[in-house]
Design a protein around this motif. Structure first.
Motif, mmCIF file in Angstrom:
data_model
loop_
_atom_site.group_PDB
_atom_site.id
_atom_site.type_symbol
_atom_site.label_atom_id
_atom_site.label_comp_id
_atom_site.label_asym_id
_atom_site.label_seq_id
_atom_site.Cartn_x
_atom_site.Cartn_y
_atom_site.Cartn_z
ATOM 1 N N GLY A 38 0.786 -1.232 0.000
ATOM 2 C CA GLY A 38 0.000 0.000 0.000
ATOM 3 C C GLY A 38 0.816 1.280 0.000
ATOM 4 N N ILE A 39 2.121 1.183 -0.100
ATOM 5 C CA ILE A 39 2.981 2.371 -0.168
ATOM 6 C C ILE A 39 3.182 2.668 -1.639
ATOM 7 C CG2 ILE A 39 5.241 3.333 0.420
ATOM 8 C CD1 ILE A 39 5.212 1.359 2.828
ATOM 9 N N ARG A 40 2.498 3.690 -2.138
ATOM 10 C CA ARG A 40 2.427 3.914 -3.573
ATOM 11 C C ARG A 40 3.071 5.212 -4.043
ATOM 12 N NH1 ARG A 40 -2.907 2.091 -2.119
ATOM 13 N NH2 ARG A 40 -3.126 -0.075 -2.768
ATOM 14 N N ARG A 41 3.413 6.072 -3.120
ATOM 15 C CA ARG A 41 3.956 7.370 -3.506
ATOM 16 C C ARG A 41 5.477 7.377 -3.414
ATOM 17 N NH1 ARG A 41 -0.665 11.451 -1.044
ATOM 18 N NH2 ARG A 41 -2.321 10.553 -2.346
ATOM 19 N N PHE A 42 6.088 8.064 -4.365
ATOM 20 C CA PHE A 42 7.538 8.095 -4.500
ATOM 21 C C PHE A 42 8.221 8.470 -3.179
ATOM 22 C CE2 PHE A 42 11.596 10.000 -5.475
ATOM 23 C CZ PHE A 42 12.110 9.206 -6.482
ATOM 24 N N ASP A 43 7.833 9.599 -2.601
ATOM 25 C CA ASP A 43 8.505 10.069 -1.378
ATOM 26 C C ASP A 43 8.330 9.088 -0.227
ATOM 27 O OD1 ASP A 43 9.512 12.342 -2.618
ATOM 28 O OD2 ASP A 43 7.806 13.595 -2.012
ATOM 29 N N ASP A 44 7.163 8.469 -0.134
ATOM 30 C CA ASP A 44 6.942 7.466 0.917
ATOM 31 C C ASP A 44 7.844 6.241 0.697
ATOM 32 O OD1 ASP A 44 5.007 9.090 2.061
ATOM 33 O OD2 ASP A 44 3.337 8.048 1.062
ATOM 34 N N MET A 45 7.952 5.816 -0.561
ATOM 35 C CA MET A 45 8.826 4.671 -0.863
ATOM 36 C C MET A 45 10.271 4.999 -0.516
ATOM 37 S SD MET A 45 7.701 3.022 -4.472
ATOM 38 C CE MET A 45 6.020 3.286 -4.978
ATOM 39 N N ARG A 46 10.706 6.180 -0.908
ATOM 40 C CA ARG A 46 12.093 6.569 -0.635
ATOM 41 C C ARG A 46 12.373 6.614 0.852
ATOM 42 N NH1 ARG A 46 16.440 8.497 -1.451
ATOM 43 N NH2 ARG A 46 16.618 10.644 -0.909
ATOM 44 N N ARG A 47 11.482 7.221 1.590
ATOM 45 C CA ARG A 47 11.649 7.351 3.045
ATOM 46 C C ARG A 47 11.629 5.979 3.720
ATOM 47 N NH1 ARG A 47 8.476 11.104 3.304
ATOM 48 N NH2 ARG A 47 6.522 10.050 3.730
ATOM 49 N N THR A 49 12.294 2.932 2.387
ATOM 50 C CA THR A 49 13.266 1.942 1.927
ATOM 51 C C THR A 49 14.699 2.457 1.841
ATOM 52 O OG1 THR A 49 12.980 2.549 -0.390
ATOM 53 C CG2 THR A 49 11.527 0.808 0.482
ATOM 54 N N CYS A 50 14.871 3.781 1.827
ATOM 55 C CA CYS A 50 16.188 4.409 1.634
ATOM 56 C C CYS A 50 16.796 4.078 0.272
ATOM 57 C CB CYS A 50 17.159 4.033 2.762
ATOM 58 S SG CYS A 50 16.586 4.574 4.377
ATOM 59 N N ILE A 51 15.959 3.753 -0.701
ATOM 60 C CA ILE A 51 16.450 3.540 -2.061
ATOM 61 C C ILE A 51 16.954 4.883 -2.586
ATOM 62 C CG2 ILE A 51 15.828 2.920 -4.436
ATOM 63 C CD1 ILE A 51 13.613 1.158 -3.328
ATOM 64 N N PRO A 52 18.137 4.928 -3.173
ATOM 65 C CA PRO A 52 18.597 6.187 -3.768
ATOM 66 C C PRO A 52 17.579 6.714 -4.786
ATOM 67 C CG PRO A 52 20.382 4.576 -3.703
ATOM 68 C CD PRO A 52 19.120 3.856 -3.301
ATOM 69 N N ARG A 53 17.410 8.014 -4.800
ATOM 70 C CA ARG A 53 16.393 8.676 -5.631
ATOM 71 C C ARG A 53 16.442 8.215 -7.087
ATOM 72 N NH1 ARG A 53 13.046 12.706 -5.321
ATOM 73 N NH2 ARG A 53 13.689 13.302 -3.245
ATOM 74 N N GLN A 54 17.628 8.237 -7.704
ATOM 75 C CA GLN A 54 17.726 7.889 -9.116
ATOM 76 C C GLN A 54 17.416 6.415 -9.352
ATOM 77 O OE1 GLN A 54 18.120 10.280 -11.575
ATOM 78 N NE2 GLN A 54 17.393 8.542 -12.760
ATOM 79 N N VAL A 55 17.819 5.562 -8.415
ATOM 80 C CA VAL A 55 17.523 4.131 -8.538
ATOM 81 C C VAL A 55 16.017 3.913 -8.488
ATOM 82 C CG1 VAL A 55 17.792 1.866 -7.447
ATOM 83 C CG2 VAL A 55 19.756 3.410 -7.629
ATOM 84 N N LEU A 56 15.343 4.567 -7.550
ATOM 85 C CA LEU A 56 13.888 4.435 -7.435
ATOM 86 C C LEU A 56 13.213 4.967 -8.699
ATOM 87 C CD1 LEU A 56 11.366 3.652 -5.903
ATOM 88 C CD2 LEU A 56 11.514 5.847 -4.676
ATOM 89 N N THR A 57 13.665 6.106 -9.178
ATOM 90 C CA THR A 57 13.114 6.671 -10.418
ATOM 91 C C THR A 57 13.249 5.668 -11.565
ATOM 92 O OG1 THR A 57 13.602 8.931 -9.723
ATOM 93 C CG2 THR A 57 13.359 8.560 -12.098
ATOM 94 N N ASN A 58 14.428 5.081 -11.696
ATOM 95 C CA ASN A 58 14.669 4.116 -12.776
ATOM 96 C C ASN A 58 13.817 2.864 -12.620
ATOM 97 O OD1 ASN A 58 16.570 5.910 -13.741
ATOM 98 N ND2 ASN A 58 18.326 4.739 -13.025
ATOM 99 N N ARG A 59 13.737 2.327 -11.413
ATOM 100 C CA ARG A 59 12.945 1.109 -11.177
ATOM 101 C C ARG A 59 11.481 1.362 -11.490
ATOM 102 N NH1 ARG A 59 14.430 -2.963 -12.482
ATOM 103 N NH2 ARG A 59 15.727 -1.564 -13.572
ATOM 104 N N LEU A 60 10.943 2.471 -11.019
ATOM 105 C CA LEU A 60 9.539 2.791 -11.288
ATOM 106 C C LEU A 60 9.305 2.955 -12.790
ATOM 107 C CD1 LEU A 60 8.854 5.214 -8.328
ATOM 108 C CD2 LEU A 60 7.813 2.958 -8.660
#
Length: 161
Positions: A38-47, A49-60
């Motif tokens: 149920g965690i669907r928003r970028f900022d929530d995912m980043r906070r 999981t601590c996934i680096p911003r660019q990595v999360l952007t690329n994965r999404l």
């Protein structure tokens, strides 16, 4: 000892290989875990999981491009439009894979206190288990009861030139 029959077949069109091209990067299932939880928003995912911003952007981006997630716009009062990420049918079809990976991790990698999450059937509350069953409905006792066989897309193996 006879050579394994699989050596006669090409792997250039292997669907496992193709799937891993999409899913095989370390963070992919972490992102999917978040969306399934149920965690669907970028900022929530980043906070969370601590996934680096660019990595999360690329994965999404890959998961959207592959039709596993879809972007849904939202706007909070006074803010710019943003997107949250929702599972498509193709994405929901990965849930058994996520449960199987979790079961493997629970068996071999959980800490002494046990697994951090358990999966349960919404209707009855019983634990969800991963299992193997053939098309005729037989429950298999284990992986050693399964064997591969050539499928309709098999191609003969040709030695590289």
């Amino acid at each position: 000892m006879a050579a394994p029959p699989a050596l006669a077949f090409s792997t250039d069109n292997c669907t496992i290989g193709r799937a891993m091209d999409v899913l095989g990067e370390r963070w992919t299932f972490v992102v999917l875990r978040e969306v399934f939880n149920g965690i669907r928003r970028f900022d929530d995912m980043r906070r969370h999981t601590c996934i680096p911003r660019q990595v999360l952007t690329n994965r999404l981006a890959v998961l959207v491009e592959q039709g596993i997630l879809r972007r849904v716009p939202y706007r909070e009062a006074g803010q710019r439009e943003r997107h949250e990420y929702r599972l498509t049918e193709k994405g929901f079809d990965l849930y058994p894979v996520l449960v199987a990976v979790a079961a493997w991790g629970d068996r071999y990698l959980a800490g002494p206190e046990g697994p951090p999450i358990e999966f349960e059937h919404r209707d009855c509350g019983a634990a969800v288990e991963v299992g193997l069953r053939c098309a005729a409905g037989h429950e298999l006792a284990g992986s050693r009861e399964v064997q591969g066989r050539p499928g309709p897309g098999v191609r003969p193996f040709a030695e590289p030139a």
